[in-house]
Design a protein around this motif. Structure first.
Motif, mmCIF file in Angstrom:
data_model
loop_
_atom_site.group_PDB
_atom_site.id
_atom_site.type_symbol
_atom_site.label_atom_id
_atom_site.label_comp_id
_atom_site.label_asym_id
_atom_site.label_seq_id
_atom_site.Cartn_x
_atom_site.Cartn_y
_atom_site.Cartn_z
ATOM 1 N N VAL A 1 0.799 -1.036 0.068
ATOM 2 C CA VAL A 1 -0.127 0.008 -0.187
ATOM 3 C C VAL A 1 0.930 1.279 0.041
ATOM 4 C CG1 VAL A 1 -1.831 1.201 1.070
ATOM 5 C CG2 VAL A 1 -1.698 -1.197 0.974
ATOM 6 N N SER A 2 1.853 1.209 1.062
ATOM 7 C CA SER A 2 2.876 2.527 0.923
ATOM 8 C C SER A 2 3.346 2.881 -0.607
ATOM 9 C CB SER A 2 3.863 2.140 1.991
ATOM 10 O OG SER A 2 3.352 1.978 3.061
ATOM 11 N N ALA A 3 3.901 1.664 -1.220
ATOM 12 C CA ALA A 3 4.588 1.736 -2.716
ATOM 13 C C ALA A 3 3.285 2.516 -3.674
ATOM 14 C CB ALA A 3 4.743 0.380 -3.142
ATOM 15 N N LYS A 4 2.105 2.445 -3.261
ATOM 16 C CA LYS A 4 1.189 3.142 -4.422
ATOM 17 C C LYS A 4 0.966 4.763 -3.913
ATOM 18 C CE LYS A 4 -1.997 -0.860 -4.953
ATOM 19 N NZ LYS A 4 -1.578 -1.135 -6.359
ATOM 20 N N PHE A 5 1.687 4.849 -2.953
ATOM 21 C CA PHE A 5 1.889 6.460 -2.530
ATOM 22 C C PHE A 5 3.196 6.775 -1.893
ATOM 23 C CE2 PHE A 5 -2.306 4.482 -1.593
ATOM 24 C CZ PHE A 5 -3.020 5.131 -2.222
ATOM 25 N N PRO A 6 4.079 6.850 -3.205
ATOM 26 C CA PRO A 6 5.620 7.208 -2.937
ATOM 27 C C PRO A 6 5.666 8.709 -2.225
ATOM 28 C CG PRO A 6 4.933 7.178 -5.344
ATOM 29 C CD PRO A 6 3.844 6.723 -4.525
ATOM 30 N N ALA B 1 4.359 9.727 0.522
ATOM 31 C CA ALA B 1 3.602 10.130 1.617
ATOM 32 C C ALA B 1 3.907 10.133 2.969
ATOM 33 C CB ALA B 1 2.203 9.161 1.294
ATOM 34 N N ASP B 2 3.639 11.216 3.508
ATOM 35 C CA ASP B 2 3.868 11.422 5.010
ATOM 36 C C ASP B 2 3.383 9.978 5.776
ATOM 37 O OD1 ASP B 2 2.939 12.188 7.886
ATOM 38 O OD2 ASP B 2 4.098 14.035 7.357
ATOM 39 N N ARG B 3 4.039 9.571 6.773
ATOM 40 C CA ARG B 3 3.513 8.335 7.612
ATOM 41 C C ARG B 3 2.084 8.694 8.090
ATOM 42 N NH1 ARG B 3 4.667 3.518 7.241
ATOM 43 N NH2 ARG B 3 2.469 2.929 7.931
ATOM 44 N N ARG B 4 1.772 9.606 8.282
ATOM 45 C CA ARG B 4 0.327 10.087 9.122
ATOM 46 C C ARG B 4 -0.626 9.693 8.030
ATOM 47 N NH1 ARG B 4 1.717 15.859 10.961
ATOM 48 N NH2 ARG B 4 2.621 15.967 8.961
ATOM 49 N N ILE B 5 -0.349 9.977 6.590
ATOM 50 C CA ILE B 5 -1.302 9.428 5.689
ATOM 51 C C ILE B 5 -1.339 8.180 5.548
ATOM 52 C CG2 ILE B 5 -1.569 9.730 3.145
ATOM 53 C CD1 ILE B 5 -2.099 12.370 4.010
ATOM 54 N N LEU B 6 -0.600 7.600 5.568
ATOM 55 C CA LEU B 6 -0.583 5.952 5.520
ATOM 56 C C LEU B 6 -1.009 5.429 6.800
ATOM 57 C CD1 LEU B 6 3.097 5.454 3.863
ATOM 58 C CD2 LEU B 6 0.918 5.329 2.932
ATOM 59 N N ASN C 1 1.436 15.294 -8.804
ATOM 60 C CA ASN C 1 0.244 14.924 -9.553
ATOM 61 C C ASN C 1 -0.483 14.357 -8.286
ATOM 62 O OD1 ASN C 1 0.601 16.369 -11.575
ATOM 63 N ND2 ASN C 1 1.529 14.558 -12.848
ATOM 64 N N LEU C 2 -1.831 14.080 -8.657
ATOM 65 C CA LEU C 2 -2.871 13.306 -8.002
ATOM 66 C C LEU C 2 -2.378 11.819 -8.314
ATOM 67 C CD1 LEU C 2 -6.276 14.911 -8.623
ATOM 68 C CD2 LEU C 2 -4.667 15.249 -6.351
ATOM 69 N N ILE C 3 -2.675 11.010 -7.305
ATOM 70 C CA ILE C 3 -2.437 9.516 -7.354
ATOM 71 C C ILE C 3 -3.847 8.941 -7.082
ATOM 72 C CG2 ILE C 3 -1.459 7.441 -6.422
ATOM 73 C CD1 ILE C 3 0.988 9.148 -5.855
ATOM 74 N N ARG C 4 -4.443 8.175 -7.841
ATOM 75 C CA ARG C 4 -5.740 7.547 -7.750
ATOM 76 C C ARG C 4 -5.505 5.967 -7.743
ATOM 77 N NH1 ARG C 4 -8.210 11.838 -11.366
ATOM 78 N NH2 ARG C 4 -8.894 13.541 -9.744
ATOM 79 N N VAL C 5 -6.122 5.329 -6.542
ATOM 80 C CA VAL C 5 -6.024 3.942 -6.949
ATOM 81 C C VAL C 5 -7.241 3.245 -6.427
ATOM 82 C CG1 VAL C 5 -4.892 2.016 -5.466
ATOM 83 C CG2 VAL C 5 -3.583 3.843 -5.847
ATOM 84 N N CYS D 1 -10.297 1.352 -5.073
ATOM 85 C CA CYS D 1 -10.616 0.562 -3.830
ATOM 86 C C CYS D 1 -10.256 -0.917 -4.073
ATOM 87 C CB CYS D 1 -11.815 1.001 -3.111
ATOM 88 S SG CYS D 1 -11.963 2.498 -2.506
ATOM 89 N N ASP D 2 -10.673 -1.606 -5.421
ATOM 90 C CA ASP D 2 -10.621 -3.010 -5.368
ATOM 91 C C ASP D 2 -9.191 -3.371 -5.575
ATOM 92 O OD1 ASP D 2 -10.104 -1.932 -7.889
ATOM 93 O OD2 ASP D 2 -11.995 -3.145 -8.660
ATOM 94 N N GLU D 3 -8.332 -2.331 -5.636
ATOM 95 C CA GLU D 3 -6.602 -2.732 -5.857
ATOM 96 C C GLU D 3 -5.979 -2.665 -4.715
ATOM 97 O OE1 GLU D 3 -4.945 -0.167 -8.802
ATOM 98 O OE2 GLU D 3 -6.840 -0.373 -10.118
ATOM 99 N N ILE D 4 -6.664 -2.169 -3.519
ATOM 100 C CA ILE D 4 -6.191 -2.103 -2.332
ATOM 101 C C ILE D 4 -6.460 -3.177 -1.253
ATOM 102 C CG2 ILE D 4 -5.849 -0.668 0.120
ATOM 103 C CD1 ILE D 4 -4.179 0.551 -2.354
#
Length: 174
Positions: free
Chosen positions: A5-10, A12-17, A165-169, A171-174
């Protein structure tokens, strides 16, 4: 081994994760969690940065149902009970309305960060996470979010930040 999951949001602040992890826990095996299953006390240190908006079809807009202290502070007032249009204004409203519609209807997770550096004044950075949630009737009509803002005086030793840019994932991929 890295967290997929973290890899999908490179970057990102730890609080986001951490917030995303709490949302995932509330979701269980469902695609989207029910709003009543999200337990804010699972992430107490993040509540001041959190917000919840519910889409109200009769208004054609979202209404802020909850905004943490830092969110209200950054808007300069309490935004509870206000529509998205009243908060962001006429210019930005159509773009945000369309983005949030994608979050709800796809459904998907949206992460974005933005930075601006003005050497003579200050720097501004924001990271935002938007997550879909369902009401008791199962309708995905709510957007849960976390917004981390950093407004600081310039630091000449720090390189200028940049926009991502925005990252969109989906929900069925997480």
């Amino acid at each position: 081994m890295s967290d997929p999951v973290s890899a999908k949001f490179p970057g990102a602040d730890r609080r986001i994760l951490d917030f995303l992890a709490a949302w995932k826990q509330a979701r269980g095996s469902r695609l989207v969690p029910f709003r009543h299953d999200f337990e804010p006390l699972d992430v107490p240190r993040l509540l001041e940065f959190a917000w919840i908006y519910k889409y109200e079809p009769e208004r054609g807009d979202y209404v802020c149902k909850l905004a943490g202290e830092k969110i209200n502070e950054n808007w300069g007032r309490s935004i509870n009970g206000l529509t998205l249009r009243e908060i962001v204004g006429e210019f930005d409203h159509p773009v945000l309305l369309e983005r949030w519609k994608l979050v709800r209807e796809t459904p998907l997770i949206q992460y974005g960060s933005f930075s601006e550096w003005q050497p003579a004044v200050r720097s501004f950075a924001a990271e935002r996470l938007l997550l879909p949630m369902a009401s008791r009737d199962g309708k995905v009509d709510t957007v849960l979010g976390l917004a981390l803002y950093d407004i600081s005086l310039p630091d000449p030793s720090r390189p200028p930040p940049f926009a991502r840019n925005l990252i969109r994932v989906r929900c069925d991929e997480i």
